[in-house]
Structures are given as C-alpha cells and as structure tokens.
Design a protein around this motif. Sequence first.
Motif, PDB file in Angstrom:
ATOM      1  N   GLN A  48       0.424  -1.320   0.183  1.00  0.00           N
ATOM      2  CA  GLN A  48      -0.452  -0.095  -0.080  1.00  0.00           C
ATOM      3  C   GLN A  48       0.751   1.070  -0.524  1.00  0.00           C
ATOM      4  O   GLN A  48       0.548   2.623  -0.689  1.00  0.00           O
ATOM      5  N   SER A  55       2.504  -0.391  -8.486  1.00  0.00           N
ATOM      6  CA  SER A  55       1.375  -0.341  -8.009  1.00  0.00           C
ATOM      7  C   SER A  55       0.865  -0.457  -6.534  1.00  0.00           C
ATOM      8  O   SER A  55      -0.464  -0.486  -6.548  1.00  0.00           O
ATOM      9  N   SER A  56       1.740  -0.110  -6.350  1.00  0.00           N
ATOM     10  CA  SER A  56       1.090   0.680  -4.463  1.00  0.00           C
ATOM     11  C   SER A  56       0.395   1.903  -4.802  1.00  0.00           C
ATOM     12  O   SER A  56       0.306   2.524  -5.427  1.00  0.00           O
ATOM     13  N   SER A  57      -0.705   1.781  -3.889  1.00  0.00           N
ATOM     14  CA  SER A  57      -1.593   2.701  -3.396  1.00  0.00           C
ATOM     15  C   SER A  57      -0.346   3.960  -3.289  1.00  0.00           C
ATOM     16  O   SER A  57      -1.799   4.722  -4.083  1.00  0.00           O
ATOM     17  N   LEU A  58       0.174   3.998  -2.433  1.00  0.00           N
ATOM     18  CA  LEU A  58       0.831   5.326  -2.632  1.00  0.00           C
ATOM     19  C   LEU A  58       0.712   5.757  -4.188  1.00  0.00           C
ATOM     20  O   LEU A  58       1.270   7.087  -4.396  1.00  0.00           O
ATOM     21  N   ARG A  60       0.080   5.164  -6.848  1.00  0.00           N
ATOM     22  CA  ARG A  60      -0.654   5.566  -8.382  1.00  0.00           C
ATOM     23  C   ARG A  60      -1.351   7.008  -7.309  1.00  0.00           C
ATOM     24  O   ARG A  60      -1.917   7.805  -8.285  1.00  0.00           O
ATOM     25  N   PHE A  61      -1.158   7.102  -6.167  1.00  0.00           N
ATOM     26  CA  PHE A  61      -1.987   8.380  -5.991  1.00  0.00           C
ATOM     27  C   PHE A  61      -1.143   9.772  -6.064  1.00  0.00           C
ATOM     28  O   PHE A  61      -1.293  10.686  -6.271  1.00  0.00           O
ATOM     29  N   HIS A  70      -8.787  10.166  -4.426  1.00  0.00           N
ATOM     30  CA  HIS A  70      -8.637   8.966  -4.533  1.00  0.00           C
ATOM     31  C   HIS A  70      -8.586   7.893  -3.400  1.00  0.00           C
ATOM     32  O   HIS A  70      -8.427   8.380  -1.671  1.00  0.00           O
ATOM     33  N   LEU A  72      -8.876   5.541  -0.517  1.00  0.00           N
ATOM     34  CA  LEU A  72      -7.753   4.717  -0.082  1.00  0.00           C
ATOM     35  C   LEU A  72      -7.162   3.311   0.677  1.00  0.00           C
ATOM     36  O   LEU A  72      -9.108   3.390   1.925  1.00  0.00           O
ATOM     37  N   PRO A  73      -6.459   2.385   0.871  1.00  0.00           N
ATOM     38  CA  PRO A  73      -7.147   1.262   2.047  1.00  0.00           C
ATOM     39  C   PRO A  73      -7.242   2.320   2.937  1.00  0.00           C
ATOM     40  O   PRO A  73      -6.646   2.718   3.460  1.00  0.00           O
ATOM     41  N   CYS A  76      -4.077   2.524   5.003  1.00  0.00           N
ATOM     42  CA  CYS A  76      -2.831   3.959   4.039  1.00  0.00           C
ATOM     43  C   CYS A  76      -3.391   4.839   4.771  1.00  0.00           C
ATOM     44  O   CYS A  76      -2.597   5.828   5.008  1.00  0.00           O
ATOM     45  N   SER A 142     -11.216   8.818   1.427  1.00  0.00           N
ATOM     46  CA  SER A 142     -10.642  10.036   0.137  1.00  0.00           C
ATOM     47  C   SER A 142      -9.200  10.383   0.504  1.00  0.00           C
ATOM     48  O   SER A 142      -8.997  11.412   1.546  1.00  0.00           O
TER      49      SER A 142
END
Length: 324
Positions: A48, A55-58, A60-61, A70, A72-73, A76, A142
């Motif tokens: 994440q 590919s991590s959530s961070l 991508r942000f 966005h 977030l999990p 995160c 978000s």
Amino acid sequence: MKPLDIVQSAQGETMGTFWSVRAVMQAERSLASQVAGIQAVLDLVDGQMSTYKSSSSLSRFNAAPAGTWHVLPAECFEVVKHALQVARDSDGAYDPTVGPLVNLWGFGPDGARREPPSRASIEAARERIGWWRLKLDASTHSLYQPGGVYLDLSSVAKGYSVDLVGRFLDAAGIDAWLVEVGGEMKGKGSKPDGSPWRIGIERPGAASGAVQYADQLSQVVCLTGRAIATSGDYRRQFAAEGVTYSHHIDPRTGRPVPQTVASVSVLAGEAMQADPMGTLMTVLGPEQGMAYAKDRGLAVMFIVHGANGLEEYLSPAFEAALAS
C-alpha cells in the motif's frame, strides 16, 4: 503440570530491510506457524505505502492527475492521516510531501547521487512540497491530489507495520512479544522469567548488527508496553567535496539538515507515533527539538556531535522512562 513457556524467534525481510519477532509461547506451539501471517501483514503495508512499487496505493496517488480524489485502503489512510497531523502540529518541519526532495537528493526510488542537485532543481522540487495542499475525507477514506504532490511515508510506515504485527500477534493469542522492523521496535508483556523486554540503544558509529560490547550502547530501555524509534545520520548519506549530506531533508529549506544530530531515539505508546518524531526531532535540531519535546511531554534522547565527541541530551520524559 502447566505447559512451559519459552521465547521463540522468527525473522524475515520487508521494505528493503529486515523484521524480527520474539514471542513467549508454550513449548508445544510454534512461532513458525505464524510467520506467513506476519509476512502477510508486512506485505500489506509495503504493497500500500511503498514508493518503490508503481502498483502501490501510494504510488498510484502520487502519479494521479490534478484535481482528483482517491479512495485509500484503511491502513494507508490511517498512516496518511497521522502523518498530516504531525505536519500540522510541527508547522511543516515534518512534511510527508517531501518526497520530491528525497528523490532529488538521491535517497528515494530514483537512485543515489554523488553530488548535490542544482539550486534551480531544488527550488523546482520545493514548488511541489506542502502538506496543507492535501485534503482528507474521513467518511470515504479519500485523499485529494491537487497536482504534483508526491507523498513519502517512509518515516512512518515501518513504525505502523510494527504496530500492525503486534495486533496480529495479539489476535493469535500471543500475549508477550517484541517486534522489530528496520530498527523500529515495540514490546508487550514479559519474558518467561517475568523480566521486561530490554533493548540497547546503539551508539552512532557501530556497524549495523555488530554491537558486541556494552560501551557501544548508549542507554538500555525497557520496552514492555511501549515502542521506540531511532533515526540516525550515519547510515544513509553521501559525501561530495568534503561535505556530507544526510538523508534527512528539511522540507522548509529543501536541503539535508546540518550534521549536528548523530541520532535521535523516541519512546511512545505506539511505533507509528515514535517513528515520525525521530525525523521531526532531527529536522528541528537539539535545541528546538528538545523544546518541542518538553512542551508535549515526549520521551526523546538526542545524541549530538559536540566539541568533545558525542554528547547525550535526554528529555524529562525519557529520563523517567529509563527509571521505570
């Protein structure tokens, strides 16, 4: 006859570093059976919050276009929220949007460098810095990308992962443990003989993992029911034309902090609380940092480069922790 409790150990790799767990368990139980679960927790955080994985959530942000929200999990979002609170409380001396400067100085996924960046490139990166530009929506978990913001959670994610592993062990019915991820640590309960978890704070200059003698330790602290994070200038740095540049970047100036602080150790109830404080204290320096710590009752120990070698400065809360 009551089953015998023993200390069992496990270790592995995560986030470009190592993790270890020591746990008090009945002899017939095996900590090895929990390793996959521990690794899954750490992989979750890395997946994440890594800036090294596109590919991590961070990531991508960070790559998202301006003016977008966005989701977030939960994990995160929790870390981002805490990081922004520390930034707000410190008036930006700590700032999780410092990522562009970290990368520019060669301490991020863009790779190392052998000379400092130009003044123009530093100023261009500073245009992208500013925790206040971000917006959070707690109801939807978000985060708003205003454009060009690049979050770097490396100063808090490891601490959070320590807490998360602790929660996993609690859920597995393990009541006494010591968790470490890349130097950030947290302990709970006692060893089988009733003694607390005790760890030594390494004196700057000792090789990683090579502390063999007591005089290579600065202080020994009890970690039962608390966490510790230590930040140092002696592990990640580079030198150019006789000047050494630390990986600790002051987001207010865009440059590495002066080589005054050798290391900072912070004690707190949660590792996520202690971890970013080490970075903040290093940026603030011993005088402003100690004033900040005293005002808030923080347990902080500075080791600084003094005229006669390394010198230690302890906040009242840190001194009280040593006595407990």
